[in-house]
Design a protein around this motif. Structure first.
Motif, mmCIF file in Angstrom:
data_model
loop_
_atom_site.group_PDB
_atom_site.id
_atom_site.type_symbol
_atom_site.label_atom_id
_atom_site.label_comp_id
_atom_site.label_asym_id
_atom_site.label_seq_id
_atom_site.Cartn_x
_atom_site.Cartn_y
_atom_site.Cartn_z
ATOM 1 N N LEU A 76 -8.431 6.234 1.745
ATOM 2 C CA LEU A 76 -7.228 7.030 2.023
ATOM 3 C C LEU A 76 -7.510 8.069 3.108
ATOM 4 O O LEU A 76 -6.630 8.353 3.924
ATOM 5 C CB LEU A 76 -6.707 7.678 0.745
ATOM 6 C CG LEU A 76 -6.120 6.707 -0.279
ATOM 7 C CD1 LEU A 76 -5.807 7.441 -1.582
ATOM 8 C CD2 LEU A 76 -4.897 5.996 0.261
ATOM 9 N N ARG A 125 3.116 1.939 -3.047
ATOM 10 C CA ARG A 125 2.383 2.471 -4.199
ATOM 11 C C ARG A 125 1.952 3.920 -3.967
ATOM 12 O O ARG A 125 2.009 4.738 -4.889
ATOM 13 C CB ARG A 125 1.185 1.583 -4.518
ATOM 14 C CG ARG A 125 1.592 0.278 -5.143
ATOM 15 C CD ARG A 125 0.412 -0.564 -5.613
ATOM 16 N NE ARG A 125 0.916 -1.787 -6.200
ATOM 17 C CZ ARG A 125 1.032 -2.935 -5.532
ATOM 18 N NH1 ARG A 125 0.659 -3.033 -4.268
ATOM 19 N NH2 ARG A 125 1.520 -4.009 -6.142
ATOM 20 N N ILE A 126 1.513 4.230 -2.759
ATOM 21 C CA ILE A 126 1.145 5.620 -2.461
ATOM 22 C C ILE A 126 2.352 6.521 -2.690
ATOM 23 O O ILE A 126 2.246 7.570 -3.333
ATOM 24 C CB ILE A 126 0.612 5.762 -1.022
ATOM 25 C CG1 ILE A 126 -0.771 5.119 -0.906
ATOM 26 C CG2 ILE A 126 0.548 7.233 -0.609
ATOM 27 C CD1 ILE A 126 -1.292 5.016 0.516
ATOM 28 N N TYR A 127 3.507 6.107 -2.194
ATOM 29 C CA TYR A 127 4.726 6.902 -2.366
ATOM 30 C C TYR A 127 5.062 7.077 -3.848
ATOM 31 O O TYR A 127 5.341 8.185 -4.316
ATOM 32 C CB TYR A 127 5.891 6.250 -1.621
ATOM 33 C CG TYR A 127 7.201 6.917 -1.943
ATOM 34 C CD1 TYR A 127 7.538 8.140 -1.362
ATOM 35 C CD2 TYR A 127 8.083 6.347 -2.850
ATOM 36 C CE1 TYR A 127 8.731 8.769 -1.675
ATOM 37 C CE2 TYR A 127 9.280 6.975 -3.171
ATOM 38 C CZ TYR A 127 9.594 8.188 -2.577
ATOM 39 O OH TYR A 127 10.758 8.809 -2.901
ATOM 40 N N ILE A 157 3.122 6.744 -6.522
ATOM 41 C CA ILE A 157 2.100 7.551 -7.200
ATOM 42 C C ILE A 157 2.317 9.031 -6.890
ATOM 43 O O ILE A 157 2.290 9.873 -7.795
ATOM 44 C CB ILE A 157 0.686 7.101 -6.784
ATOM 45 C CG1 ILE A 157 0.370 5.721 -7.361
ATOM 46 C CG2 ILE A 157 -0.367 8.131 -7.214
ATOM 47 C CD1 ILE A 157 -0.852 5.059 -6.738
ATOM 48 N N ALA A 158 2.514 9.356 -5.621
ATOM 49 C CA ALA A 158 2.705 10.753 -5.229
ATOM 50 C C ALA A 158 3.945 11.343 -5.897
ATOM 51 O O ALA A 158 3.922 12.483 -6.381
ATOM 52 C CB ALA A 158 2.800 10.873 -3.713
ATOM 53 N N VAL A 163 0.833 -1.206 0.000
ATOM 54 C CA VAL A 163 0.000 0.000 0.000
ATOM 55 C C VAL A 163 0.865 1.251 0.000
ATOM 56 O O VAL A 163 0.761 2.101 -0.889
ATOM 57 C CB VAL A 163 -0.946 0.001 1.225
ATOM 58 C CG1 VAL A 163 -1.715 1.306 1.317
ATOM 59 C CG2 VAL A 163 -1.900 -1.187 1.168
ATOM 60 N N PHE A 164 1.731 1.381 0.990
ATOM 61 C CA PHE A 164 2.497 2.618 1.129
ATOM 62 C C PHE A 164 3.554 2.775 0.047
ATOM 63 O O PHE A 164 3.869 3.905 -0.351
ATOM 64 C CB PHE A 164 3.081 2.731 2.540
ATOM 65 C CG PHE A 164 2.014 2.971 3.553
ATOM 66 C CD1 PHE A 164 1.412 4.210 3.678
ATOM 67 C CD2 PHE A 164 1.567 1.933 4.362
ATOM 68 C CE1 PHE A 164 0.401 4.431 4.598
ATOM 69 C CE2 PHE A 164 0.551 2.138 5.280
ATOM 70 C CZ PHE A 164 -0.029 3.392 5.398
#
Length: 166
Positions: free
Chosen positions: A158, A34-36, A38-39, A31-32
């Motif tokens: 989120l 991918r969040i990182y 993507i951001a 999860v994190f």
């Protein structure tokens, strides 16, 4: 619903950790990570767009804060510093650059002569109007792989994670 992508670099990293450290529950990395990514990727794309308007991310944030305040697009530096979570020195540097570029003005506060008010100029208003619209385009494109329902669900999930961290 669109097809799901195959394995990505984050999957490989999580699999490597599972192989090397089976005692760890590494699923949060999926999860994190991918969040990182993507951001970072979206932040870089949007920053390139902002550069076309002669501003960086920091300057965009100041102009956007003034624009979101509504007409007459004026705030105190102190109010903007709190909103943007900056030091007063960091804010001063951004304001200096924006004022030199003719995107903002700083004037004495009519209620407190020791204080200043920061306002968008006509040029600043035009720049932020165009930059925010242009910056949203790649974000819409990236989310086009999701249905409207999935977008709402992702935003809600989120929001829950962010609330737990804050």
């Amino acid at each position: 619903m669109t097809a799901q992508p195959g394995e990505d670099p984050v999957d490989r990293i999580v699999a490597q950790w599972r192989r090397e450290r089976p005692d760890l529950e590494a699923s949060p990395m999926a999860v994190f990570g991918r969040i990182y990514r993507i951001a970072r990727l979206m932040g870089d794309r949007v920053a390139e767009i902002y550069q076309e308007y002669g501003i960086g991310r920091g300057e965009f944030d100041v102009l956007a804060t003034l624009r979101r305040a509504g007409a007459p697009y004026t705030l105190s530096p102190k109010a903007m510093t709190a909103t943007l979570m900056l030091t007063s020195g960091g804010m001063t540097g951004r304001l200096d650059r924006l004022e030199r570029a003719g995107l903002i003005t700083r004037t004495p506060d009519s209620d407190d002569r020791r204080a200043l008010r920061v306002s968008l100029t006509e040029t600043g208003l035009r720049v932020i109007e165009e930059a925010v619209a242009a910056g949203l385009e790649p974000q819409h494109e990236a989310l086009a792989v999701l249905s409207e329902e999935d977008r709402r669900r992702l935003a809600a999930l989120l929001r829950q994670v962010l609330a737990a961290l804050e």
